[in-house]
Design a protein around this motif. Structure first.
Motif, PDB file in Angstrom:
ATOM      1  N   HIS A  88      25.654  25.084  50.712  1.00  0.00           N
ATOM      2  CA  HIS A  88      26.609  24.212  50.019  1.00  0.00           C
ATOM      3  C   HIS A  88      26.876  24.640  48.566  1.00  0.00           C
ATOM      4  CE1 HIS A  88      26.845  21.275  53.216  1.00  0.00           C
ATOM      5  NE2 HIS A  88      25.542  21.129  53.224  1.00  0.00           N
ATOM      6  N   ILE A  89      26.033  25.488  48.003  1.00  0.00           N
ATOM      7  CA  ILE A  89      26.205  25.833  46.586  1.00  0.00           C
ATOM      8  C   ILE A  89      27.563  26.496  46.374  1.00  0.00           C
ATOM      9  CG2 ILE A  89      25.358  27.315  44.718  1.00  0.00           C
ATOM     10  CD1 ILE A  89      22.546  26.851  45.688  1.00  0.00           C
ATOM     11  N   PRO A  90      28.358  25.996  45.420  1.00  0.00           N
ATOM     12  CA  PRO A  90      29.699  26.550  45.185  1.00  0.00           C
ATOM     13  C   PRO A  90      29.656  28.027  44.814  1.00  0.00           C
ATOM     14  CG  PRO A  90      29.452  24.423  44.105  1.00  0.00           C
ATOM     15  CD  PRO A  90      28.085  24.814  44.561  1.00  0.00           C
ATOM     16  N   ALA A  91      30.737  28.718  45.124  1.00  0.00           N
ATOM     17  CA  ALA A  91      30.817  30.162  44.886  1.00  0.00           C
ATOM     18  C   ALA A  91      30.647  30.510  43.414  1.00  0.00           C
ATOM     19  CB  ALA A  91      32.147  30.699  45.410  1.00  0.00           C
ATOM     20  N   GLU A  92      31.107  29.623  42.508  1.00  0.00           N
ATOM     21  CA  GLU A  92      31.011  29.932  41.082  1.00  0.00           C
ATOM     22  C   GLU A  92      29.573  29.951  40.577  1.00  0.00           C
ATOM     23  OE1 GLU A  92      32.730  27.440  42.464  1.00  0.00           O
ATOM     24  OE2 GLU A  92      32.846  25.671  41.151  1.00  0.00           O
ATOM     25  N   LEU A  96      27.575  30.237  48.903  1.00  0.00           N
ATOM     26  CA  LEU A  96      28.612  30.433  49.910  1.00  0.00           C
ATOM     27  C   LEU A  96      29.751  29.429  49.762  1.00  0.00           C
ATOM     28  CD1 LEU A  96      26.418  31.008  53.105  1.00  0.00           C
ATOM     29  CD2 LEU A  96      27.552  32.733  51.715  1.00  0.00           C
ATOM     30  N   GLY A  97      29.448  28.266  49.212  1.00  0.00           N
ATOM     31  CA  GLY A  97      30.475  27.244  49.037  1.00  0.00           C
ATOM     32  C   GLY A  97      30.990  26.683  50.348  1.00  0.00           C
ATOM     33  N   LEU A  98      30.125  26.606  51.365  1.00  0.00           N
ATOM     34  CA  LEU A  98      30.563  26.087  52.658  1.00  0.00           C
ATOM     35  C   LEU A  98      30.729  24.574  52.612  1.00  0.00           C
ATOM     36  CD1 LEU A  98      28.414  28.026  55.288  1.00  0.00           C
ATOM     37  CD2 LEU A  98      30.633  28.636  54.315  1.00  0.00           C
ATOM     38  N   GLY A  99      31.643  24.085  53.433  1.00  0.00           N
ATOM     39  CA  GLY A  99      31.822  22.656  53.577  1.00  0.00           C
ATOM     40  C   GLY A  99      30.809  22.083  54.558  1.00  0.00           C
ATOM     41  N   VAL A 100      30.934  20.789  54.819  1.00  0.00           N
ATOM     42  CA  VAL A 100      29.972  20.103  55.680  1.00  0.00           C
ATOM     43  C   VAL A 100      29.998  20.673  57.095  1.00  0.00           C
ATOM     44  CG1 VAL A 100      29.391  17.888  56.732  1.00  0.00           C
ATOM     45  CG2 VAL A 100      30.054  17.977  54.327  1.00  0.00           C
ATOM     46  N   PHE A 101      31.182  20.908  57.633  1.00  0.00           N
ATOM     47  CA  PHE A 101      31.274  21.364  59.022  1.00  0.00           C
ATOM     48  C   PHE A 101      30.670  22.752  59.207  1.00  0.00           C
ATOM     49  CE2 PHE A 101      33.455  23.431  62.582  1.00  0.00           C
ATOM     50  CZ  PHE A 101      33.167  22.521  63.599  1.00  0.00           C
ATOM     51  N   GLU A 122      16.909  22.876  55.240  1.00  0.00           N
ATOM     52  CA  GLU A 122      17.989  21.943  54.919  1.00  0.00           C
ATOM     53  C   GLU A 122      17.645  21.041  53.741  1.00  0.00           C
ATOM     54  OE1 GLU A 122      21.798  20.493  55.206  1.00  0.00           O
ATOM     55  OE2 GLU A 122      20.879  22.185  56.255  1.00  0.00           O
ATOM     56  N   ALA A 123      16.336  20.848  53.491  1.00  0.00           N
ATOM     57  CA  ALA A 123      15.927  20.001  52.367  1.00  0.00           C
ATOM     58  C   ALA A 123      16.416  20.566  51.038  1.00  0.00           C
ATOM     59  CB  ALA A 123      14.414  19.835  52.353  1.00  0.00           C
ATOM     60  N   ASN A 124      16.602  21.873  50.972  1.00  0.00           N
ATOM     61  CA  ASN A 124      17.193  22.447  49.764  1.00  0.00           C
ATOM     62  C   ASN A 124      18.567  21.848  49.506  1.00  0.00           C
ATOM     63  OD1 ASN A 124      15.081  24.144  49.134  1.00  0.00           O
ATOM     64  ND2 ASN A 124      16.307  26.004  49.086  1.00  0.00           N
ATOM     65  N   LYS A 142      21.867  26.621  35.781  1.00  0.00           N
ATOM     66  CA  LYS A 142      20.419  26.819  35.677  1.00  0.00           C
ATOM     67  C   LYS A 142      19.706  26.594  37.008  1.00  0.00           C
ATOM     68  CE  LYS A 142      16.331  25.236  33.124  1.00  0.00           C
ATOM     69  NZ  LYS A 142      15.839  24.354  32.029  1.00  0.00           N
ATOM     70  N   TYR A 143      20.027  25.475  37.673  1.00  0.00           N
ATOM     71  CA  TYR A 143      19.251  25.101  38.847  1.00  0.00           C
ATOM     72  C   TYR A 143      19.865  25.564  40.165  1.00  0.00           C
ATOM     73  CZ  TYR A 143      16.280  22.511  35.708  1.00  0.00           C
ATOM     74  OH  TYR A 143      15.403  22.192  34.697  1.00  0.00           O
ATOM     75  N   LEU A 144      21.188  25.553  40.276  1.00  0.00           N
ATOM     76  CA  LEU A 144      21.812  26.090  41.487  1.00  0.00           C
ATOM     77  C   LEU A 144      21.817  27.611  41.443  1.00  0.00           C
ATOM     78  CD1 LEU A 144      24.869  23.686  41.921  1.00  0.00           C
ATOM     79  CD2 LEU A 144      22.586  23.488  42.935  1.00  0.00           C
TER      80      LEU A 144
END
Length: 239
Positions: A88-92, A96-101, A122-124, A142-144
């Motif tokens: 889920h982490i955004p590309a910036e 990967l910036g993937l959506g929920v699906f 998944e806990a990440n 910093k964290y992502l």
């Protein structure tokens, strides 16, 4: 190499979805989109990569981890190298910036291999979600950012000995002293709790407010002074 290929595939998938979701710029009303269940080529590639990993890596090792409760460090590292962690982490911020699906396609296949190992992975995403939604840009970097630079784990600290689904009943509290917050309380059954690099933690900061306004979310580094990691709980499943 494989991680970069999956990253490219995921971004193409996101762009393709976005391009089909934009309303027509002509004067005519946009056509009502039809509901389709066919996965795109990129989605199939993501799904296949996760399924193959589950078959080749997770399933052969799953009985050992279920019997011993040993944390699957090597498996998670391999999953991270393939781009199957932190989807889920955004590309910036390097993700990967993937959506929920699309992320669900990955999670489904990993859980096919072992739901316990998949839960650790998944806990990440669970810990990262509040950061994605509400943190400052500096906090996200910093964290992502660090989660995409090396195979680190994070924990989502909400459940307590006396409050699980009843979040409003949580007793952990935080008081601001100078420019710092001092947190006191106990959290329990925290997936990745003893392995996390940092935690998202929910604490009560206004005891007089209703539940919707009483709590504040904190990012807490795992090496912060005062943190004590308790014993590992032996669950019936998902060990």
């Amino acid at each position: 190499m494989i991680r970069s290929q999956l990253l490219s595939t995921a971004r193409r998938s996101v762009r393709a979805f976005a391009s089909t979701s934009v309303a027509s710029s002509s004067g005519a009303p946009p056509a009502t989109p039809s509901l389709g269940f066919q996965l795109s080529e990129d989605q199939l590639n993501i799904q296949d990569a996760a399924r193959q990993f589950a078959r080749d890596v997770i399933i052969p090792a799953a009985p050992h981890h279920d019997k011993t409760g040993e944390y699957p460090v090597d498996i998670i590292k391999q999953a991270w190298e393939l781009g199957l962690v932190n989807t889920h982490i955004p590309a910036e911020y390097g993700g990967l910036g993937l959506g929920v699906f699309d992320s669900a396609l990955v999670s489904e296949q990993l859980a096919y291999g072992c739901s316990g190992i998949q839960t650790a992975i998944e806990a990440n995403g669970l810990a990262e979600a509040p950061v994605v939604l509400a943190a400052s840009d500096a906090q996200k970097k910093k964290y992502l950012g660090r989660m995409t630079e090396e195979p680190l784990m994070a924990g989502y600290c909400v459940t307590e000995p006396g409050a699980g689904s009843d979040v409003a009943g949580a007793k952990t509290h935080a008081v601001k002293k100078g420019d710092k917050w001092v947190v006191n309380g106990q959290k329990m059954w925290i997936t990745n709790g003893g392995k996390a690099n940092w935690y998202f933690l929910l604490a009560k900061t206004d005891p007089t407010a209703n539940a919707g306004k009483a709590f504040t979310g904190f990012i807490v580094d795992a090496d912060s002074p005062g943190i004590t990691v308790g014993r590992k709980e032996w669950n019936m499943g998902q060990r």
